[in-house]
Structure formats: C-alpha cells, structure tokens
Design a protein around this motif. Structure first.
Motif, PDB file in Angstrom:
ATOM      1  N   ALA A  74      40.330  49.497  42.720  1.00  0.00           N
ATOM      2  CA  ALA A  74      41.891  49.863  42.786  1.00  0.00           C
ATOM      3  C   ALA A  74      42.570  49.836  44.233  1.00  0.00           C
ATOM      4  O   ALA A  74      43.511  49.471  44.449  1.00  0.00           O
ATOM      5  CB  ALA A  74      42.231  51.049  42.046  1.00  0.00           C
ATOM      6  N   GLN A  75      41.611  50.504  45.125  1.00  0.00           N
ATOM      7  CA  GLN A  75      42.078  50.654  46.534  1.00  0.00           C
ATOM      8  C   GLN A  75      41.803  49.437  47.350  1.00  0.00           C
ATOM      9  O   GLN A  75      42.804  49.139  48.245  1.00  0.00           O
ATOM     10  CB  GLN A  75      41.267  51.754  47.032  1.00  0.00           C
ATOM     11  N   ASN A  76      40.735  48.677  47.347  1.00  0.00           N
ATOM     12  CA  ASN A  76      40.573  47.681  48.259  1.00  0.00           C
ATOM     13  C   ASN A  76      40.624  46.523  47.600  1.00  0.00           C
ATOM     14  O   ASN A  76      40.449  45.212  48.224  1.00  0.00           O
ATOM     15  CB  ASN A  76      39.383  47.655  49.010  1.00  0.00           C
ATOM     16  N   GLY A  77      40.659  46.268  46.093  1.00  0.00           N
ATOM     17  CA  GLY A  77      40.506  44.908  45.549  1.00  0.00           C
ATOM     18  C   GLY A  77      39.423  44.136  45.531  1.00  0.00           C
ATOM     19  O   GLY A  77      39.060  42.974  45.354  1.00  0.00           O
ATOM     20  N   THR A  78      38.390  44.985  45.530  1.00  0.00           N
ATOM     21  CA  THR A  78      36.840  44.455  45.798  1.00  0.00           C
ATOM     22  C   THR A  78      36.472  43.867  44.401  1.00  0.00           C
ATOM     23  O   THR A  78      36.249  44.495  43.704  1.00  0.00           O
ATOM     24  CB  THR A  78      35.920  45.564  46.284  1.00  0.00           C
ATOM     25  N   ALA A  79      36.086  42.419  44.436  1.00  0.00           N
ATOM     26  CA  ALA A  79      35.912  41.838  43.174  1.00  0.00           C
ATOM     27  C   ALA A  79      34.327  42.379  42.484  1.00  0.00           C
ATOM     28  O   ALA A  79      34.217  42.676  41.285  1.00  0.00           O
ATOM     29  CB  ALA A  79      35.834  40.346  43.396  1.00  0.00           C
ATOM     30  N   THR A  80      33.401  42.528  43.542  1.00  0.00           N
ATOM     31  CA  THR A  80      32.085  42.912  43.269  1.00  0.00           C
ATOM     32  C   THR A  80      31.971  44.479  42.730  1.00  0.00           C
ATOM     33  O   THR A  80      31.480  44.659  41.858  1.00  0.00           O
ATOM     34  CB  THR A  80      31.201  43.026  44.237  1.00  0.00           C
ATOM     35  N   SER A  81      32.972  45.162  43.040  1.00  0.00           N
ATOM     36  CA  SER A  81      33.384  46.385  42.625  1.00  0.00           C
ATOM     37  C   SER A  81      33.849  46.539  41.272  1.00  0.00           C
ATOM     38  O   SER A  81      33.334  47.427  40.476  1.00  0.00           O
ATOM     39  CB  SER A  81      34.336  47.526  43.508  1.00  0.00           C
ATOM     40  N   LYS A  82      34.784  45.694  40.949  1.00  0.00           N
ATOM     41  CA  LYS A  82      35.264  45.494  39.674  1.00  0.00           C
ATOM     42  C   LYS A  82      33.930  45.265  38.792  1.00  0.00           C
ATOM     43  O   LYS A  82      34.072  45.827  37.471  1.00  0.00           O
ATOM     44  CB  LYS A  82      36.079  44.397  39.474  1.00  0.00           C
ATOM     45  N   GLN A  83      33.239  44.284  39.164  1.00  0.00           N
ATOM     46  CA  GLN A  83      32.183  43.886  38.136  1.00  0.00           C
ATOM     47  C   GLN A  83      31.033  45.101  38.092  1.00  0.00           C
ATOM     48  O   GLN A  83      30.473  45.200  36.884  1.00  0.00           O
ATOM     49  CB  GLN A  83      31.424  42.635  38.616  1.00  0.00           C
ATOM     50  N   THR A  84      30.650  45.596  38.950  1.00  0.00           N
ATOM     51  CA  THR A  84      29.779  46.543  39.025  1.00  0.00           C
ATOM     52  C   THR A  84      30.455  47.828  38.209  1.00  0.00           C
ATOM     53  O   THR A  84      29.570  48.489  37.142  1.00  0.00           O
ATOM     54  CB  THR A  84      29.611  47.295  40.275  1.00  0.00           C
TER      55      THR A  84
END
Length: 629
Positions: A74-84
């Motif tokens: 949500a804060q940084n738009g990190t795609a890998t964090s979305k998947q994790t």
C-alpha cells in the motif's frame, strides 16, 4: 512453502489450483558465522517428518507478516509484497476452521509439511487451539481487515473470499466475547468490561486494527461496524490513572488486573486512535492521546518499554514488539490530531533501533533487515531474529518511511544520556522499628502483580519503617504500595530534607475491593500522597495505624527527564507529572530550541531559542522538548 492438504474443516482460496502457500518460520537462531538457522517451536518430536512439539509456522506470525507486506504494498507499491501478502493470507485462512462448532476460530500451529497441530506441547489455551477465541483469532481479523482493504479494488474475487472469512471470524466472536457485550466484571474493586476478546485489551486491539481497516473499506457492513464500536468501547474502559496518578493515563492491557501493564501487545493506543477516526469518536481519540502523551512520555523517561510494570518496573527486558507498539500509538494519534509533540516522542522511541537503548548498540541493520530478539534486563542483546521481532521491526521501519522527519530524528539519536523517571524504594530495605518484620512470599508473582523485590514488610500500629533514598534533585510525588487486599487503617508519611521534616499525608492500608475476576486478593496499587516530598529529601518515614503489608514506595519526579544524543543532534524531553505548570533549569552549555506541548502532545508555543542554563516552563501534565543541532 507448506502444503495445504485436503482435510475436513480447512480450506483456502484456490486450494486445488495452488496447493502450497508461504509462511514464515517462527524462529531464526543466529549461528557463529552470522547466518541464521530456521527453527520451529519446541523440541523436534519426529526427525523424519521434521515435526516440532509446537510447529514450524503459527497463525500469530503468518497474520502479522501479512500485515507487513500489505502495508509495504500500500505504501510503496511493491509488486512482490502484494504477491507475498496474497500467499500469506491463503496460508492463514487455511488455518481458520471453516465448518463445525468451532467455525471461525483458528488453529495456531502448523508443521513444515503442512500438517496442523491443534494441541501443541506444552499445552496452550485454548486446547485444541481452535476450540475458543484466541490471540491468533484476533490477529487473523487484523490481517483479514487490512487484506480486504488492500485487495478490494485490485482483486475483487480474492477480496470477496477474504470478506467471507471475516464474516466467519465475526460469527465466532459474536457467539464468544461479543455475546457478553454490556456486562461488566469486577477486578480488585475496579469495574471492567466483560466483552474484551480473551479478556485482554491487547488481543482486542489487534482485532480492532483489522476491523478499522475493514470498516473504512466496507462501511455498510453493520456487523463489523458494531463489533468495532463495541470492542473499542471495551478498550477505552481500561484507561487508568492520570497526571500524578499511577499508571498515568495508560490503557491497561488485561481486564483482570488493575495493577499490571506490559509493553508487548501494547497496540491499544494505536488501535483506539485508528478506531476513533473511523467511528468519529473524539472521546476515544482523547483517551488514546492521554496514553500517548502522558503515559508514554513517563515510560520513556523511566527507561523505555520494559516488559512489565507490575506495578513497579519489574521485567526490564525490552523487545521490538513493545517498542513498535509505542511507535504505532504515537504516530496514529499524531496523524489523527496533529499533535506534533507525539512525533517527537515517536522519534525518541524509534531511536531504540539505532542505539538509544539500554545496551547502547544498534539492534537493527538497515542494509540486511536483521533485527534482534530483545535486550535483557542485564543489557545483553539476544542476537536471534525470530518472526515476531522481525515483523514488528519492519512495521516500525514502514512507519518511519511514512514519516521522514521522525525517521531523521530516530536515526540521528543513537545514545541515551538520561532516564530520570520513576524509581523504587523497597520497604524491606528500610530501617524497621517495633514489631515490623520482613516477609518473603513463596513467589514474587501474585497472579496479577509482583511483590517488588520479592519481599514486603508486615507491620502494625506504632511500627515505623524509615527508607533512606538518594537526595532528590527536585520535588517528587510519593506513591506507597501496600497490599490493599489485606490490613486495616492507614499509614502516615513524613519526609526529611536537611533539618526539615514535612508531613506528606497518609495512605490506605486496605480497601473494600472485591476480588472478582482478579487472580488474587493481593492488590498492589500505588497511591499518590497529597503533598510532594521536597528537593533534597533523603528519608521517608512510615508510621502505621492499624496493620499493613507494605511492599515499596514509587517515586515520581515532578519533572521527569529523557535525554538522547547523536553525532549531530540532541533531544531532551522534560515531563511534568503535576497539574500545575513546572519550571525546569536547563543544564545545557549552548543555545537550544525549546518547544512546549500540552498534556495531549499538542504544541502550545512556537519553538524559541534559549541560552545556556536558562529556565523553561512545562505545561501541566505536558512536556517540553529541548533540541540541539
């Protein structure tokens, strides 16, 4: 990547198409070469299968890990964090029991091959772990709420699944703790809400964080709105004490003890502030602000978020969970109210990670993300880096990334120069006269508090107890601690400073306080005497009328002081423990910037420049910061 086997009552999103999901190992033990070994909970019980007495993964850490990745996405738009986050939420919902009498509750432990372990060794309550509500159900609600808010627009199908699981969890809570809404219990004479999740504001606060995120995204879900409102009310009812009165406006964590505060699980101010914003409850926001500005400031000046005030600062261990809870609370209230003083306290608290801690060393490595599992009371550092410590360290770092000015202060303040807050004078160390005797109970822990020092003094009418203390640098509020569940009458107190002897008033030896749900009749509540002991006080004398079990005396400076410094910056915080304006003489040797804040952390004067050895004012119940650059 644990398997998610097909067993009755445990399903997850796209289980057939995606039969595995991610989960964090519960512990990471540091090896001699600096690497880490993944370790499960408890001893290995089956080496061939790799089974532990508890398990490799647990719902507590899976849920909170999901929150970390959701917030990073949500804060940084990190795609890998979305998947994790997606994988972790699938893993977590597999642990939630989906059918039967325990539907909505959660199994705590899972082995590395995916096998569930509902009854761990040693036995944990509830047993089986999905047979009743639990901390891990509360944390599941936290992750489901933030997960739904995160995926609602980007993956509506998955969000719908998470919503179904939130509904399942709320159904479990409705037939358990929320079914008690409106009822109260008594704990050592204090009336407390009966409907807190597992009787704990700590557990309830983590559920409230999830419910707040969910209700903000889905305000039409009346069941969730009602649950959020009722749990928030329960947390707010555990606000205790105030200016000059223990525990100084803290939100206490456990309904069954009015004399016990712990740092771990201390998300109450963050949760109540967040809920106050969603529910539009200014009264709840003020309660959260009181905890943040008054209690947390006093906590920092007394040495930081130790694991327990019981009621004296007893367990001196400090862990990331406790530190992060303070940071989250301070920033939540600051963001909601604009109280800029709380951002300064947040920077001071977050500096713990970078060296301003009892060990005096950094306990977080920004280059690798490696943290520590805590700092012991003897100032030794536990260099392991388990899931809980990693999770809460990363939550703090995400909060700092979102508040660059706070991050700049935290990283610049690397050393603690002063912690001049509460101190303890043990009754058993005093000079006893008459029939007064020292008693050592079988255990210091009473079930809801600690006998400070593991001993107390038993005394009766005419006996005296004289305590010698270091000469006070300023006036102090004196707080005797007696077992109010035993004894009779009152105890008179005097202070000696130089040739002066001053009457401070008297304290109760007992109170008509029904035990109720408290674990014991022992009731160790600090009482504030009406008159402060003056500067230079060296002895305190207690004269007993009736009978008393006197444990200790807690001493609160009228002005407490936290000092931090770094290579290019310094911060001193002066906290006023009274309802009158206080004046403090500065010990600095050069020009400084002085800013005054009220009892809720709001700025009341523009920053001003002051010269060396100038006097500063501190608002009633508030604090003043002195910064150098």
């Amino acid at each position: 990547m644990p398997l998610l086997p097909n067993i009755a009552g445990h399903t997850t999103y796209r289980q057939d198409a995606e039969p595995t999901a991610r989960a964090p190992w519960v512990y990471a033990d540091r090896q001699s070469d600096g690497s880490f070994k993944r370790v499960g909970g408890g001893p290995i019980t089956d080496a061939a299968k790799g089974w532990y007495a508890q398990g490799a993964f647990d719902a507590d850490d899976i849920s909170r890990s999901a929150v970390v990745y959701l917030r990073d996405w949500a804060q940084n738009g990190t795609a890998t964090s979305k998947q994790t986050a997606y994988e972790l939420l699938r893993s977590l919902t597999y642990l939630q029991t989906s059918s039967g009498p325990n539907a909505g509750n959660v199994v705590l432990w899972q082995q590395s091959d995916g096998t569930l372990n509902p009854s761990a060794i040693p036995v944990e309550l509830p047993d089986p772990s999905d047979s009743a509500e639990s901390f891990w159900l509360a944390r599941t609600v936290w992750a489901l709420g933030e997960g739904y808010a995160g995926f609602k627009k980007t993956d509506p199908t998955f969000a719908s699944f998470l919503q179904q699981r939130m509904t399942l969890a709320l159904g479990a809570l409705d037939r358990q703790s929320l079914a008690k809404y409106g009822r109260t219990d008594v704990a050592n004479g204090v009336r407390v809400p009966s409907w807190l999740l597992v009787g704990s504001a700590s557990a309830t606060s983590e559920a409230v964080l999830g419910l707040s995120a969910y209700v903000k995204a889905e305000p039409g879900d009346r069941t969730a709105v009602t649950a959020l409102a009722r749990y928030s009310e329960g947390i707010a009812r555990l606000s205790s004490g105030g200016v000059g009165q223990w525990p100084f406006g803290a939100l206490l964590p456990e309904a069954n003890s009015p004399t016990f505060w712990h740092a771990w699980g201390g998300m109450e101010p963050a949760a109540l502030s967040t809920a106050a914003t969603v529910l539009h409850r200014a009264d709840y926001q003020r309660i959260a602000a009181t905890d943040a500005a008054q209690f947390t400031a006093q906590l920092l000046a007394t040495g930081g978020p130790v694991n327990g005030w019981t009621p004296t600062p007893a367990d001196q261990t400090q862990i990331a969970y406790g530190v992060d809870s303070r940071v989250q609370g301070l920033l939540a209230v600051a963001d909601a109210t604009g109280a800029s003083g709380l951002t300064q306290l947040a920077g001071a608290q977050a500096a713990w990670y970078f060296g301003a801690n009892p060990a005096g060393v950094p306990v977080y490595d920004p280059a690798t993300g490696v943290c520590v599992d805590g700092i012991g009371g003897d100032k030794t550092v536990n260099r392991n880096c388990g899931a809980e410590s990693s999770i809460h360290t990363e939550l703090s770092m995400l909060a700092l990334d979102a508040h660059p000015a706070v991050a700049a202060a935290a990283t610049a303040l690397t050393k603690t120069t002063a912690t001049e807050g509460l101190t303890v004078a043990e009754a058993e160390n005093g000079t006893l006269a008459g029939s007064a005797t020292i008693v050592t109970p079988p255990s210091a822990w009473t079930g809801s508090a600690n006998w400070s020092g593991g001993k107390y003094v038993q005394a009766k009418s005419g006996d005296t107890i004289t305590l010698t203390i270091p000469a006070t640098a300023g006036p102090v509020t004196v707080m005797p601690i007696a077992n109010l569940g035993s004894g009779s009458g009152r105890t008179d107190w005097t202070a000696t400073s130089g040739r002066r002897t001053i009457s401070l008033g008297s304290s109760d030896n007992a109170r008509a306080a029904r035990q109720g749900i408290a674990p014991t009749t022992v009731f160790l509540l600090p009482q504030s005497l009406r008159t402060q002991a003056p500067t230079g006080t060296v002895t305190l004398k207690a004269t007993v009328r009736g009978s008393v079990q006197l444990d200790a005396v807690l001493l609160q400076p009228v002005v407490s002081h936290l000092g931090l410094s770094g290579a290019t910056a310094g911060l001193d915080v002066y906290i006023n423990g009274t309802n009158r304006q206080a004046i403090q003489q500065l010990p600095t040797t050069g020009p400084v910037t002085v800013t005054r804040f009220d009892r809720y952390g709001k700025q009341v004067t523009a920053p001003t420049r002051a010269g060396a050895h100038g006097a500063i004012a501190i608002e009633p119940g508030g604090f003043t910061t002195v910064t150098t650059r």
